[in-house]
Write a protein that holds these residues in place. Structure first.
Motif, PDB file in Angstrom:
ATOM      1  N   UNK A  70     -16.807  11.176   5.240  1.00 52.76           N
ATOM      2  CA  UNK A  70     -16.292  11.532   3.925  1.00 52.76           C
ATOM      3  C   UNK A  70     -15.695  12.924   3.901  1.00 52.76           C
ATOM      4  N   UNK A  71     -16.393  13.890   4.475  1.00 44.94           N
ATOM      5  CA  UNK A  71     -15.882  15.255   4.478  1.00 44.94           C
ATOM      6  C   UNK A  71     -14.695  15.415   5.423  1.00 44.94           C
ATOM      7  N   UNK A  72     -14.650  14.633   6.495  1.00 42.25           N
ATOM      8  CA  UNK A  72     -13.499  14.677   7.394  1.00 42.25           C
ATOM      9  C   UNK A  72     -12.242  14.193   6.675  1.00 42.25           C
ATOM     10  N   UNK A  73     -12.382  13.157   5.875  1.00 46.44           N
ATOM     11  CA  UNK A  73     -11.226  12.652   5.124  1.00 46.44           C
ATOM     12  C   UNK A  73     -10.780  13.658   4.076  1.00 46.44           C
ATOM     13  N   UNK A  74     -11.741  14.301   3.409  1.00 46.04           N
ATOM     14  CA  UNK A  74     -11.396  15.310   2.421  1.00 46.04           C
ATOM     15  C   UNK A  74     -10.748  16.517   3.089  1.00 46.04           C
ATOM     16  N   UNK A  89     -29.791  14.642   4.153  1.00 44.68           N
ATOM     17  CA  UNK A  89     -30.984  14.388   4.953  1.00 44.68           C
ATOM     18  C   UNK A  89     -31.715  15.679   5.289  1.00 44.68           C
ATOM     19  N   UNK A  90     -30.951  16.745   5.540  1.00 45.35           N
ATOM     20  CA  UNK A  90     -31.534  18.034   5.898  1.00 45.35           C
ATOM     21  C   UNK A  90     -30.449  19.099   5.766  1.00 45.35           C
ATOM     22  N   UNK A  91     -30.771  20.323   6.178  1.00 45.19           N
ATOM     23  CA  UNK A  91     -29.819  21.427   6.032  1.00 45.19           C
ATOM     24  C   UNK A  91     -28.547  21.194   6.835  1.00 45.19           C
ATOM     25  N   UNK A  92     -28.675  20.640   8.027  1.00 47.35           N
ATOM     26  CA  UNK A  92     -27.501  20.376   8.851  1.00 47.35           C
ATOM     27  C   UNK A  92     -26.602  19.345   8.184  1.00 47.35           C
ATOM     28  N   UNK A  93     -27.210  18.345   7.558  1.00 44.02           N
ATOM     29  CA  UNK A  93     -26.444  17.326   6.853  1.00 44.02           C
ATOM     30  C   UNK A  93     -25.730  17.934   5.649  1.00 44.02           C
ATOM     31  N   UNK A  94     -26.402  18.819   4.955  1.00 43.89           N
ATOM     32  CA  UNK A  94     -25.797  19.477   3.795  1.00 43.89           C
ATOM     33  C   UNK A  94     -24.635  20.366   4.210  1.00 43.89           C
ATOM     34  N   UNK A  95     -24.692  20.922   5.412  1.00 44.59           N
ATOM     35  CA  UNK A  95     -23.668  21.846   5.880  1.00 44.59           C
ATOM     36  C   UNK A  95     -22.350  21.145   6.192  1.00 44.59           C
ATOM     37  N   UNK A 141     -19.156  22.491   4.550  1.00 46.11           N
ATOM     38  CA  UNK A 141     -18.746  23.887   4.712  1.00 46.11           C
ATOM     39  C   UNK A 141     -17.248  24.052   4.902  1.00 46.11           C
ATOM     40  N   UNK A 142     -16.616  23.168   5.686  1.00 48.49           N
ATOM     41  CA  UNK A 142     -15.178  23.323   5.957  1.00 48.49           C
ATOM     42  C   UNK A 142     -14.355  23.135   4.693  1.00 48.49           C
ATOM     43  N   UNK A 184     -16.399  33.056  -4.025  1.00 49.62           N
ATOM     44  CA  UNK A 184     -17.320  31.916  -3.865  1.00 49.62           C
ATOM     45  C   UNK A 184     -17.822  31.436  -5.219  1.00 49.62           C
ATOM     46  N   UNK A 185     -18.111  32.377  -6.123  1.00 47.01           N
ATOM     47  CA  UNK A 185     -18.561  32.000  -7.463  1.00 47.01           C
ATOM     48  C   UNK A 185     -17.463  31.232  -8.202  1.00 47.01           C
ATOM     49  N   UNK A 186     -16.242  31.735  -8.136  1.00 40.02           N
ATOM     50  CA  UNK A 186     -15.136  31.070  -8.831  1.00 40.02           C
ATOM     51  C   UNK A 186     -14.865  29.693  -8.226  1.00 40.02           C
ATOM     52  N   UNK A 187     -14.934  29.602  -6.913  1.00 34.32           N
ATOM     53  CA  UNK A 187     -14.706  28.315  -6.250  1.00 34.32           C
ATOM     54  C   UNK A 187     -15.782  27.308  -6.636  1.00 34.32           C
TER      55      UNK A 187
END
Length: 216
Positions: free
Chosen positions: A65-69, A113-119, A122-123, A147-150
């Motif tokens: 999903x994130x790769x497509x985005x 699932x975990x922090x790595x999954x949440x990361x 990031x891109x 970052x706040x505005x984004x």
């Protein structure tokens, strides 16, 4: 690439999309090896072949999903109007959600699932922060934490998308809401309202009135 490679990639994509559909419609409990394999018309061994097991498939769904985005965001070319470019990023986010609703739900409406999954985000979030930084550097937005505005920009887009996916807003209502809300948001960031309106109008696709703010 050989036919076998093409077939393998096709099966992998089909498994990811089937898993996304099951998670989005039935929750994580509906995701089993047999259910995914049956949805695609293949054996459970295919899941082990392509992913190694169910946890890896779950991670692959979010990564896809994130790769497509990210691919959509990468296609946005910088112009001399950073606010219009930021609006285009928002439009691509919206179009991604409408084109891939099940993937979107897994990306943003299911607990990682975990922090790595949440990361995995990031891109794509980094691209959004960079877009805001350009607006600040150009003097269109007042100095602030990008970052706040984004995050505010993202939260606005996600809220409208979620309402449309839940069939609480029609596509026309969602697009109109986005246009007006972005005009207000960019004005609150320090942009001149008339200039922000022109940027939003220039960001819309020619074939549809996406992101056109309602006249007030």
């Amino acid at each position: 690439m050989s036919r076998n490679d093409d077939a393998g990639n096709g099966t992998r994509t089909a498994l990811i999309e089937a898993a996304a559909r099951l998670i989005a419609t039935e929750g994580g409990a509906g995701l089993t090896l047999r259910r995914v394999a049956d949805e695609v018309g293949t054996s459970t061994m295919a899941i082990y072949t392509h992913f190694g097991g169910m946890p890896e498939l779950r991670r692959a769904v979010r990564r896809e999903g994130f790769a497509r985005l990210a691919a959509r965001a990468a296609q946005v070319r910088e112009s001399d109007d950073p606010v219009a470019d930021l609006a285009v990023l928002g439009r691509e986010y919206y179009e991604h959600a409408m084109t891939n609703p099940h993937l979107y739900r897994v990306m943003f409406m299911e607990e990682p699932l975990d922090a790595a999954d949440a990361d995995a985000r990031s891109e794509t979030f980094g691209a959004l922060v960079a877009g805001v930084e350009r607006c600040i550097a150009a003097g269109r937005f007042a100095p602030a934490d990008a970052t706040d505005l984004a995050t505010q920009f993202w939260a606005l887009g996600h809220g409208v998308v979620a309402l449309q996916l839940a069939h609480l807003l029609s596509a026309e209502e969602a697009i109109g809401c986005l246009g007006g809300a972005l005009l207000n948001l960019f004005s609150s960031y320090g942009d001149d309202r008339a200039t922000a309106r022109r940027s939003l109008l220039s960001a819309r696709p020619r074939e549809v009135p996406s992101l056109e703010p309602t006249q007030r």
